[in-house]
Design an enzyme around this catalytic site. Structure first.
Site, PDB file in Angstrom:
ATOM      1  N   HIS A   1      -5.082  -6.262   4.272  1.00  0.00           N
ATOM      2  CA  HIS A   1      -4.100  -5.173   4.331  1.00  0.00           C
ATOM      3  C   HIS A   1      -3.422  -5.168   5.695  1.00  0.00           C
ATOM      4  CE1 HIS A   1      -5.540  -2.780   0.722  1.00  0.00           C
ATOM      5  NE2 HIS A   1      -6.424  -3.758   0.805  1.00  0.00           N
TER       6      HIS A   1
ATOM      7  N   CYS B   1       0.845  -1.189   0.000  1.00  0.00           N
ATOM      8  CA  CYS B   1       0.000   0.000   0.000  1.00  0.00           C
ATOM      9  C   CYS B   1       0.881   1.239   0.000  1.00  0.00           C
ATOM     10  CB  CYS B   1      -0.978  -0.020   1.176  1.00  0.00           C
ATOM     11  SG  CYS B   1      -0.462   0.899   2.617  1.00  0.00           S
ATOM     12  N   GLU B   2       0.474   2.203  -0.835  1.00  0.00           N
ATOM     13  CA  GLU B   2       1.303   3.395  -0.988  1.00  0.00           C
ATOM     14  C   GLU B   2       1.138   4.371   0.169  1.00  0.00           C
ATOM     15  OE1 GLU B   2       0.079   4.824  -4.772  1.00  0.00           O
ATOM     16  OE2 GLU B   2      -1.547   6.058  -3.990  1.00  0.00           O
ATOM     17  N   HIS B   3       0.190   4.106   1.062  1.00  0.00           N
ATOM     18  CA  HIS B   3      -0.008   5.016   2.187  1.00  0.00           C
ATOM     19  C   HIS B   3       0.888   4.669   3.368  1.00  0.00           C
ATOM     20  CE1 HIS B   3      -4.217   5.378   0.309  1.00  0.00           C
ATOM     21  NE2 HIS B   3      -3.440   6.338  -0.136  1.00  0.00           N
ATOM     22  N   HIS B   4       1.190   3.384   3.544  1.00  0.00           N
ATOM     23  CA  HIS B   4       1.973   2.963   4.716  1.00  0.00           C
ATOM     24  C   HIS B   4       3.202   2.132   4.347  1.00  0.00           C
ATOM     25  CE1 HIS B   4      -2.264   3.457   6.091  1.00  0.00           C
ATOM     26  NE2 HIS B   4      -1.680   4.084   7.077  1.00  0.00           N
TER      27      HIS B   4
ATOM     28  N   GLN C   1      -5.618  -0.661  -3.572  1.00  0.00           N
ATOM     29  CA  GLN C   1      -6.316  -1.819  -4.146  1.00  0.00           C
ATOM     30  C   GLN C   1      -7.254  -1.427  -5.299  1.00  0.00           C
ATOM     31  OE1 GLN C   1      -8.063  -4.445  -1.230  1.00  0.00           O
ATOM     32  NE2 GLN C   1      -9.466  -5.335  -2.717  1.00  0.00           N
TER      33      GLN C   1
ATOM     34  N   CYS D   1      -1.737  -2.910   6.924  1.00  0.00           N
ATOM     35  CA  CYS D   1      -1.897  -1.608   7.603  1.00  0.00           C
ATOM     36  C   CYS D   1      -3.213  -1.564   8.376  1.00  0.00           C
ATOM     37  CB  CYS D   1      -1.778  -0.442   6.625  1.00  0.00           C
ATOM     38  SG  CYS D   1      -2.970  -0.450   5.285  1.00  0.00           S
TER      39      CYS D   1
END
Ligand SMILES: [Zn+2]
Length: 215
Positions: A168, A99-102, A140, A170
């Site tokens: 996920h 995931c590009e956020h975490h 996703q 995260c």
């Protein structure tokens, strides 16, 4: 414990599917990992961590190798003319992404179906298309749409359906800490969007047990 489902409809954000064309800079990654260890209060010089920056840099390069894969190159010579016009389904394709956020993994399965329009793609290429997009920093929803739009345009298919089911880390290790939540996203294009019976047939076929299962 019952599975909790989060259903999210694929947004039509395809993004750039061509990757970035720049080689991964392992040297810079290594020194950043050393700095990160320091920032965490660790001692990068202690025995167990000596090779960690190098290992992390290599692991990150592997997990983002999709940036350096070219879809046209991948499909070169793998498209075949055919009169077959029934639905083609490849289901339970395992994938691992981040995931590009975490920068934490999300992983699960992809199910793909399409209605051919005078050509089909070699079956083994579909998991490779999935990998190409999964091995990048992702969300996703975008992963789902990129797989669907790529198949639709490269095959000129009458319709494409993609369903992605994922867990996920995260969500599991931090934040809401929901260990059993499965996020489900889908993208339905062409006949899969306009014809309810086509979409239903696809959803029914991907839900059926695997070959050899008793149900
Ligand atoms: Zn995340």
């Amino acid at each position: 414990m019952a599975k909790q489902g989060v259903k999210r409809r694929g947004q039509r954000q395809v993004g750039d599917i061509s990757g970035n064309g720049r080689p991964t800079d392992l040297g810079v990654l290594q020194s950043l990992v050393t700095e990160m260890l320091l920032a965490l209060g660790e001692k990068p010089g202690r025995n167990g961590l000596l090779k960690t920056p190098e290992r992390v840099a290599k692991a990150l390069a592997f997990m983002t190798q999709g940036y350096h894969r070219d879809i046209d190159h991948l499909l070169n010579g793998a498209l075949f003319p055919i009169e077959y016009d029934e639905m083609v389904i490849v289901k339970d394709i395992d994938f691992f992404s981040m995931c590009e956020h975490h920068l934490l993994p999300f992983y699960g399965r992809v199910h793909v179906g399409y209605l051919p329009n005078k050509k089909v793609v070699g079956l083994s290429k579909i998991p490779r298309i999935v990998d190409t997009f999964a091995r990048r920093l992702q969300v996703q929803e975008r992963l789902t749409v990129q797989i669907a739009e790529t198949l639709k345009s490269k095959l000129n298919a009458h319709g494409v359906g993609v369903v992605v089911e994922a867990r996920h880390l995260c969500m599991m290790m931090r934040g809401v800490e929901k260990q059993n939540t499965l996020a489900v996203t889908s993208s339905m294009l062409g006949a899969f969007r306009s014809q309810p019976q086509t979409r239903l047939e696809f959803l029914k076929l991907i839900r059926r047990g695997s070959v050899g299962d008793s149900d």
